[in-house]
Write a protein that holds these residues in place. Structure first.
Motif: not given
Length: 426
Positions: A251, A197, A249, A214, A216, A259-260, A219
Motif C-alpha cells: 500500500c 491496498g 500485498s 484492492l 483495504a 489489513n489485506n 473489505l
C-alpha cells in the motif's frame, strides 16, 4: 477450487466442520484454548471470542493507552500496535521495531509461545498488530475480534490489568516481509499477483506495474466488521486474485497492506507476503518504474485556449496552414518506431522518454537543449507538439517551458486528410 471450498478444507480440524458455536456453553470451560481454536478462522465473532477466552485465551487490546483507559474488554492487557512499529525510518513509514523492542513489549504483556491470543482494535482488520504477532511467531495461535471493541456487547472495564511479565525471546520468528527486488521479480509472473491496498485515487496517481487495486477499506462493512465470505470471494475474483497464486500485498506505508494480508490469511490463502516498505520506498526509486491508471486525455475544447498566453489547441486545418513556415516546427514526441512508421510531413521526432537518464531522472538542462536543438527545435520557433497521449504531451510541454520556450501549441487530432491520403513514411 473456489475460495470458499479452499477455506473450508483448511478449517477442518479436530472438530471437523463443526463450528465451535455449536458446542454447549457448559462444556466450553472443559476445552483447552488449543482445542477451542481448531475449528475457528483467524477473525472470530464476539461469541467465538468469548468461548476462546473461557478456554484460556489471553486478550490483548492493541489500541492506544488512552482508548484502553476509557474502557476495555475485562482481562485485556494493553499493547498498542504502534509500540511494535517505528513511525518513520529514512522516509519509510510504519516499519517493524527492533527485535529487542518486540521481546520487551511481548514480555511485559505476559505473552509466551504456546499462548492462544485474542487481539482487538476498532475494526476487524488490525493488520499492523496481526503481522507483528505473526513476525514474532505467534500468528498460528492469534485470533482477531471481528468488528473490534464495538462488537463486544457486554460491559467494558476501566480497571487496569496487571499481568506477570515473561522472559519472551524472539526465537520463532516468521518474517513474511519481502523487499523491492523481490516484488520487481513478481511483476508479470503468471503464478503471482500484486495487490495495492490504497484507496482508488492513490492507486490512480501511480502504482507498481500490473498491481491490482484492492482498497483495504472495501473489505469492511459500515460497522467495521468483515464483509461476508461470498462478497470477499467475488471481490477477489474480480481482481484476478486466486488461492493458488502467491499474493504480494502493499500500500502506501504498510498499514492497508497489512489489513489485506490479514483478510486473505483469514480466508485461507496460504501464500501471502507483505511488501512492508510499500509505495514509500517504491515510488522514490526512479529505476523501479510505475504505472498510472488514469484514462488517456486530450485538451480539445479547453475554454480560452491560446487567448491568455496558454497553448493553442490546433486542428488539422490550422496545422496544415503552418506547413512550410520556417518559424514553425511540428515536434512528434512519440517513439522513434512509431514516427518511422508514419508522421505528419515536415515533423521532427523528439521522443519524450529520451529526456530521462537510465535512472528515470530528468536530464540536465544543457543536455535537453542539445536534444531539441539537434532536431532543429530552437526557442525562436513556434513549436507544435503532437502525440497520442496527454501524459506524454504534458511532460514535453513542461520540459520546453523549463527550457524557456515561449510559444508551444498542441495538435491532438487525427492523421486523416493529409495530402496524398496518408501521412509521410520514412
Amino acid at each position: 477450487m473456489s475460495t470458499t471450498t479452499f477455506r473450508s478444507h483448511l478449517l477442518a480440524g479436530a472438530f471437523g466442520a463443526i463450528a465451535l458455536t455449536a458446542i454447549p456453553s457448559g462444556l466450553v470451560s472443559g476445552i483447552t484454548a488449543a482445542h477451542a481454536e481448531t475449528a475457528l478462522p483467524i477473525i472470530v465473532s464476539a461469541l467465538q471470542a468469548k468461548q476462546l477466552i473461557a478456554a484460556g485465551a489471553k486478550i490483548v487490546d492493541v489500541r492506544s493507552a488512552q482508548a484502553y483507559a476509557k474502557g476495555h474488554i475485562p482481562g485485556a492487557v494493553n499493547l498498542p500496535w504502534q509500540k511494535l512499529n517505528v513511525s518513520e525510518s529514512d522516509g519509510i513509514r510504519n516499519e517493524f521495531a527492533s527485535d529487542a523492542t518486540f521481546e520487551k513489549e511481548f514480555g511485559a504483556a505476559g505473552l509466551s509461545y504456546g499462548d492462544t491470543i485474542l487481539i482487538y482494535d476498532t475494526t476487524a482488520l488490525p493488520g499492523r498488530a496481526y503481522v507483528a504477532f505473526e513476525y514474532a511467531g505467534l500468528g498460528d495461535k492469534t485470533h482477531v475480534l471481528d468488528g473490534g471493541v464495538a462488537a463486544w456487547s457486554e460491559a467494558l472495564s476501566t480497571d487496569p490489568v496487571v499481568t506477570s511479565a515473561t522472559d519472551f525471546k524472539l526465537d520463532r520468528k516468521k518474517d513474511i516481509r519481502v523487499d523491492k527486488s523481490y516484488v520487481a521479480g513478481k511483476i508479470g509472473a503468471s503464478d503471482a499477483i500484486i495487490i495495492d491496498g490504497r484507496n482508488e485515487d492513490a492507486y490512480a496517481d501511480g502504482h507498481i506495474p500490473g498491481a491490482q487495486a484492492l482498497p483495504a477499506a472495501s473489505l469492511l462493512n459500515k460497522n467495521a466488521t468483515l464483509q461476508s465470505e461470498p462478497v470477499l470471494t467475488a471481490l477477489l475474483e474480480s481482481k484476478g486474485v486466486k488461492p493458488d497464486q502467491e499474493v504480494v500485498s502493499y500500500c502506501g506505508s504498510g498499514v492497508a497492506a497489512a489489513n489485506n494480508y490479514l483478510a486473505l490469511k483469514n480466508l485461507g490463502y496460504k501464500n501471502v507476503v507483505l511488501y512492508d516498505a510499500s509505495w514509500d520506498e517504491w515510488s522514490r526509486d526512479p529505476r523501479s518504474g510505475q504505472q498510472v491508471s488514469l484514462a488517456n486525455y486530450t485538451f480539445e475544447g479547453t475554454p480560452n485556449a491560446g487567448t491568455d498566453g496558454s497553448p493553442q489547441f490546433l486542428d488539422e486545418k490550422q496545422v496544415k496552414a503552418l506547413a512550410g513556415d520556417p518559424k514553425v516546427v511540428v515536434v512528434d514526441v512519440r517513439s522513434p518506431s512509431d514516427f518511422a512508421a508514419g508522421h505528419i510531413p515536415g515533423a521532427v521526432n523528439v521522443y519524450w522518454d529520451s529526456t530521462f537518464d537510465r535512472d528515470r531522472v530528468l536530464l540536465p538542462a544543457e543536455q535537453l537543449r542539445k536534444i531539441y536543438a539537434d532536431a532543429g527545435v530552437t526557442p525562436d520557433k513556434r513549436v507544435v507538439l503532437f502525440t497520442r497521449g496527454g501524459l506524454q504531451l504534458s511532460h514535453s510541454y513542461t520540459v520546453l517551458n523549463v527550457l524557456g520556450y515561449k510559444k508551444v501549441d498542441f495538435f491532438t487530432g487525427k492523421f486523416e486528410g493529409w495530402e496524398n491520403g496518408a501521412f509521410k513514411r520514412t
